[in-house]
Design a protein around this motif. Structure first.
Motif, PDB file in Angstrom:
ATOM      1  N   THR A 152      37.380  36.676  45.041  1.00 56.16           N
ATOM      2  CA  THR A 152      37.313  35.971  46.316  1.00 56.16           C
ATOM      3  C   THR A 152      35.879  35.544  46.596  1.00 56.16           C
ATOM      4  OG1 THR A 152      37.783  36.105  48.702  1.00 56.16           O
ATOM      5  CG2 THR A 152      36.963  38.102  47.635  1.00 56.16           C
ATOM      6  N   HIS A 153      35.720  34.487  47.407  1.00 56.90           N
ATOM      7  CA  HIS A 153      34.384  34.095  47.857  1.00 56.90           C
ATOM      8  C   HIS A 153      34.211  34.388  49.343  1.00 56.90           C
ATOM      9  CE1 HIS A 153      36.770  30.582  49.083  1.00 56.90           C
ATOM     10  NE2 HIS A 153      35.839  30.388  49.993  1.00 56.90           N
ATOM     11  N   GLU A 154      35.229  34.989  49.981  1.00 53.84           N
ATOM     12  CA  GLU A 154      35.197  35.225  51.412  1.00 53.84           C
ATOM     13  C   GLU A 154      34.834  36.675  51.727  1.00 53.84           C
ATOM     14  OE1 GLU A 154      38.655  33.920  53.412  1.00 53.84           O
ATOM     15  OE2 GLU A 154      38.679  31.942  52.457  1.00 53.84           O
ATOM     16  N   PRO A 155      33.738  36.926  52.426  1.00 55.45           N
ATOM     17  CA  PRO A 155      33.379  38.294  52.801  1.00 55.45           C
ATOM     18  C   PRO A 155      34.462  39.000  53.608  1.00 55.45           C
ATOM     19  CG  PRO A 155      31.499  36.839  53.095  1.00 55.45           C
ATOM     20  CD  PRO A 155      32.674  35.953  52.785  1.00 55.45           C
ATOM     21  N   SER A 156      35.169  38.265  54.487  1.00 54.51           N
ATOM     22  CA  SER A 156      36.214  38.897  55.287  1.00 54.51           C
ATOM     23  C   SER A 156      37.346  39.406  54.407  1.00 54.51           C
ATOM     24  CB  SER A 156      36.754  37.912  56.328  1.00 54.51           C
ATOM     25  OG  SER A 156      37.301  36.766  55.702  1.00 54.51           O
ATOM     26  N   ALA A 157      37.637  38.718  53.303  1.00 52.77           N
ATOM     27  CA  ALA A 157      38.668  39.173  52.364  1.00 52.77           C
ATOM     28  C   ALA A 157      38.157  40.352  51.543  1.00 52.77           C
ATOM     29  CB  ALA A 157      39.089  38.030  51.458  1.00 52.77           C
ATOM     30  N   ALA A 158      36.936  40.262  51.050  1.00 56.87           N
ATOM     31  CA  ALA A 158      36.370  41.341  50.227  1.00 56.87           C
ATOM     32  C   ALA A 158      36.240  42.635  51.017  1.00 56.87           C
ATOM     33  CB  ALA A 158      35.007  40.914  49.681  1.00 56.87           C
ATOM     34  N   ALA A 159      36.147  42.545  52.348  1.00 56.62           N
ATOM     35  CA  ALA A 159      36.000  43.743  53.171  1.00 56.62           C
ATOM     36  C   ALA A 159      37.249  44.615  53.152  1.00 56.62           C
ATOM     37  CB  ALA A 159      35.653  43.351  54.610  1.00 56.62           C
ATOM     38  N   TYR A 160      38.361  44.112  52.647  1.00 58.27           N
ATOM     39  CA  TYR A 160      39.566  44.923  52.499  1.00 58.27           C
ATOM     40  C   TYR A 160      39.504  45.802  51.256  1.00 58.27           C
ATOM     41  CZ  TYR A 160      42.175  42.574  56.227  1.00 58.27           C
ATOM     42  OH  TYR A 160      42.611  42.114  57.452  1.00 58.27           O
ATOM     43  N   ALA A 161      38.526  45.605  50.409  1.00 58.33           N
ATOM     44  CA  ALA A 161      38.460  46.314  49.128  1.00 58.33           C
ATOM     45  C   ALA A 161      37.792  47.674  49.254  1.00 58.33           C
ATOM     46  CB  ALA A 161      37.710  45.464  48.106  1.00 58.33           C
ATOM     47  N   HIS A 162      38.102  48.551  48.313  1.00 58.43           N
ATOM     48  CA  HIS A 162      37.389  49.812  48.206  1.00 58.43           C
ATOM     49  C   HIS A 162      36.006  49.608  47.580  1.00 58.43           C
ATOM     50  CE1 HIS A 162      41.710  51.030  48.155  1.00 58.43           C
ATOM     51  NE2 HIS A 162      41.278  52.048  48.851  1.00 58.43           N
ATOM     52  N   ARG A 163      35.920  48.599  46.716  1.00 54.71           N
ATOM     53  CA  ARG A 163      34.679  48.360  45.981  1.00 54.71           C
ATOM     54  C   ARG A 163      34.510  46.860  45.787  1.00 54.71           C
ATOM     55  NH1 ARG A 163      34.100  49.469  39.507  1.00 54.71           N
ATOM     56  NH2 ARG A 163      31.820  49.586  39.296  1.00 54.71           N
ATOM     57  N   VAL A 164      33.282  46.376  45.962  1.00 55.44           N
ATOM     58  CA  VAL A 164      32.972  44.968  45.758  1.00 55.44           C
ATOM     59  C   VAL A 164      31.944  44.848  44.634  1.00 55.44           C
ATOM     60  CG1 VAL A 164      32.144  42.822  46.788  1.00 55.44           C
ATOM     61  CG2 VAL A 164      33.390  44.472  48.192  1.00 55.44           C
ATOM     62  N   LEU A 165      32.257  44.030  43.623  1.00 54.53           N
ATOM     63  CA  LEU A 165      31.344  43.745  42.529  1.00 54.53           C
ATOM     64  C   LEU A 165      30.766  42.350  42.719  1.00 54.53           C
ATOM     65  CD1 LEU A 165      33.467  45.015  39.502  1.00 54.53           C
ATOM     66  CD2 LEU A 165      31.516  46.186  40.557  1.00 54.53           C
ATOM     67  N   PHE A 166      29.467  42.205  42.483  1.00 56.66           N
ATOM     68  CA  PHE A 166      28.793  40.917  42.619  1.00 56.66           C
ATOM     69  C   PHE A 166      28.339  40.427  41.249  1.00 56.66           C
ATOM     70  CE2 PHE A 166      28.245  43.162  46.622  1.00 56.66           C
ATOM     71  CZ  PHE A 166      28.570  42.195  47.557  1.00 56.66           C
ATOM     72  N   LEU A 167      28.738  39.198  40.903  1.00 53.19           N
ATOM     73  CA  LEU A 167      28.327  38.574  39.646  1.00 53.19           C
ATOM     74  C   LEU A 167      27.389  37.418  39.926  1.00 53.19           C
ATOM     75  CD1 LEU A 167      31.028  40.018  38.613  1.00 53.19           C
ATOM     76  CD2 LEU A 167      31.082  38.203  36.908  1.00 53.19           C
ATOM     77  N   ALA A 168      26.532  37.136  38.961  1.00 50.60           N
ATOM     78  CA  ALA A 168      25.691  35.931  38.986  1.00 50.60           C
ATOM     79  C   ALA A 168      25.304  35.614  37.548  1.00 50.60           C
ATOM     80  CB  ALA A 168      24.448  36.134  39.835  1.00 50.60           C
ATOM     81  N   ASP A 169      25.417  34.339  37.185  1.00 51.12           N
ATOM     82  CA  ASP A 169      25.028  33.890  35.851  1.00 51.12           C
ATOM     83  C   ASP A 169      25.701  34.700  34.752  1.00 51.12           C
ATOM     84  OD1 ASP A 169      23.308  32.102  37.139  1.00 51.12           O
ATOM     85  OD2 ASP A 169      21.689  33.583  37.175  1.00 51.12           O
ATOM     86  N   GLY A 170      26.961  35.071  34.974  1.00 46.07           N
ATOM     87  CA  GLY A 170      27.725  35.773  33.956  1.00 46.07           C
ATOM     88  C   GLY A 170      27.379  37.233  33.786  1.00 46.07           C
ATOM     89  N   ARG A 171      26.620  37.794  34.732  1.00 45.43           N
ATOM     90  CA  ARG A 171      26.216  39.209  34.637  1.00 45.43           C
ATOM     91  C   ARG A 171      26.529  39.933  35.933  1.00 45.43           C
ATOM     92  NH1 ARG A 171      20.170  37.671  32.548  1.00 45.43           N
ATOM     93  NH2 ARG A 171      20.787  36.646  30.581  1.00 45.43           N
ATOM     94  N   LEU A 172      26.835  41.224  35.815  1.00 43.18           N
ATOM     95  CA  LEU A 172      27.051  42.037  37.007  1.00 43.18           C
ATOM     96  C   LEU A 172      25.707  42.343  37.647  1.00 43.18           C
ATOM     97  CD1 LEU A 172      29.792  44.660  36.071  1.00 43.18           C
ATOM     98  CD2 LEU A 172      29.912  42.893  37.811  1.00 43.18           C
ATOM     99  N   GLU A 173      25.595  41.999  38.927  1.00 44.16           N
ATOM    100  CA  GLU A 173      24.344  42.233  39.648  1.00 44.16           C
ATOM    101  C   GLU A 173      24.325  43.567  40.384  1.00 44.16           C
ATOM    102  OE1 GLU A 173      21.877  38.545  41.202  1.00 44.16           O
ATOM    103  OE2 GLU A 173      23.786  38.741  42.233  1.00 44.16           O
ATOM    104  N   ALA A 174      25.402  43.856  41.112  1.00 41.69           N
ATOM    105  CA  ALA A 174      25.381  45.030  41.985  1.00 41.69           C
ATOM    106  C   ALA A 174      26.802  45.316  42.460  1.00 41.69           C
ATOM    107  CB  ALA A 174      24.460  44.785  43.177  1.00 41.69           C
ATOM    108  N   GLU A 175      26.939  46.400  43.236  1.00 40.66           N
ATOM    109  CA  GLU A 175      28.226  46.758  43.808  1.00 40.66           C
ATOM    110  C   GLU A 175      28.030  47.348  45.198  1.00 40.66           C
ATOM    111  OE1 GLU A 175      28.637  51.294  41.992  1.00 40.66           O
ATOM    112  OE2 GLU A 175      30.134  49.782  41.486  1.00 40.66           O
ATOM    113  N   LEU A 176      29.096  47.330  45.995  1.00 43.76           N
ATOM    114  CA  LEU A 176      29.169  48.013  47.279  1.00 43.76           C
ATOM    115  C   LEU A 176      30.450  48.833  47.304  1.00 43.76           C
ATOM    116  CD1 LEU A 176      28.187  45.304  49.945  1.00 43.76           C
ATOM    117  CD2 LEU A 176      26.877  47.350  49.363  1.00 43.76           C
TER     118      LEU A 176
END
Length: 336
Positions: free
Chosen positions: A275-299
């Motif tokens: 998803t690209h929507e923060p309101s949708a991602a807020a339903y998740a237990h864990r959020v992964l962030f990608l950029a340029d084909g690499r994992l950047e971070a998680e919440l």
């Protein structure tokens, strides 16, 4: 990062996106063709799935993005895993490196959201994990089975039996009723329909009185709930959802997201959502962030504000790296 939905004030958007969806079956609402309610909306707020409530003060400190630490080998709690996952499209000057050595474990019995700016590789990652695309190199394991070297025939069988899909475009068969669309994966696999399971899924998505309607007779939100029921009726090991609320208004989006979260918390399913929507991602237990084909971070267990803050922090960090002396253009530009 794609723009957040609409031009409503931020607080109004947040409250609408978290409109009450109940703890059992989704309340049935007569809706317009675009999926919005025909009558007055239910404005009763429901607690945030990760513990907060709209407009309430936080009871825990705001969390920031943290690096993703992935062990050398997947553990037993991983429903899907990737190691050194690389996907390259094209060759020479037109080559695009969509995934650049991704290592990740997705937890069993959890809702994981994958986010990233346009071209980050998030959809490519989901397609490789789901067996819809083959990696250039690296390995993918789903429910203990390595799928990255499977033949197309083997992958087709795997997708029928172990993997469920929910797409932005619904992908319903227009000539079939809602009930027939829900049963379709079982019919294709020539598996008997477990009536108790079917009835439980239909009740969970609130479609008992819509089973004999064709997609053209359903609202957008109802069509997406049919797609969710279809993905879950065969009890797959994992469900992959690609922008499942991208075509929905905020009320219908909250219904779908609430169901996906409950399917994990109450029914023990595993869901991976791009998803690209923060309101949708807020339903998740864990959020992964990608950029340029690499994992950047998680919440972990974030609220919407945490996600928005993390997006800002990670964007600023990328800009600093790109502005540093000797920095080159990102290899992942143009990825999905």
């Amino acid at each position: 990062m794609g723009r957040h939905r609409g031009a409503e004030p931020h607080e109004q958007r947040r409250n609408r996106a978290r409109a009450r969806v109940g703890t059992g079956a989704v309340d049935e609402v007569e809706t317009a063709d675009d999926g919005g309610p025909a009558g007055a909306a239910d404005t009763t707020a429901t607690p945030h799935p990760n513990g907060g409530a709209p407009g309430a003060a936080r009871t825990t400190p705001r969390t920031g993005p943290t690096p993703v630490h992935t062990p050398e080998r997947p553990g037993p709690d991983a429903i899907a895993s990737a190691r050194a996952l690389t996907k390259v499209y094209g060759a020479g000057e037109t080559q695009v490196r969509a995934l650049d050595g991704v290592d990740v474990d997705l937890a069993r019995g959890s809702l994981t959201a994958v986010m990233g700016p346009s071209g980050s590789g998030k959809s490519t990652l989901m397609h490789c994990l789901a067996g819809l695309d083959s990696p250039t190199s690296g390995s993918v394991i789903v429910d203990g089975v390595e799928i990255s070297r499977m033949s197309q025939r083997q992958l087709t069988k795997l997708r029928r039996t172990r993997i469920g899909f929910v797409f932005q475009a619904y992908n319903l068969v227009p000539t079939l009723t809602a009930a027939e669309n829900i049963r379709l994966p079982l019919d294709i696999a020539r598996k008997p329909v477990d009536k108790a399971r079917f009835d439980a899924v239909v009740r969970a998505v609130g479609l008992e009185d819509r089973l004999h309607h064709r997609p053209s007779e359903l609202s957008g939100g109802q069509q997406q709930r049919v797609a969710c029921a279809r993905a879950l009726v065969a009890e797959p090991s994992v469900v992959f959802a690609d922008e499942p609320t991208g075509n929905l208004d905020s009320r219908s989006a909250a219904e779908v997201l609430g169901f996906l979260r409950r399917s994990v918390d109450d029914l023990g399913h595993s869901v991976v959502m791009v998803t690209h929507e923060p309101s949708a991602a807020a339903y998740a237990h864990r959020v992964l962030f990608l950029a340029d084909g690499r994992l950047e971070a998680e919440l972990l267990h974030p609220e919407e504000g945490d996600i928005l803050a993390a997006i800002g922090e990670l964007s600023a960090a990328r800009e600093r790296r790109q502005a540093a002396p000797g920095a080159t253009a990102a290899a992942g530009d143009g990825t999905r």
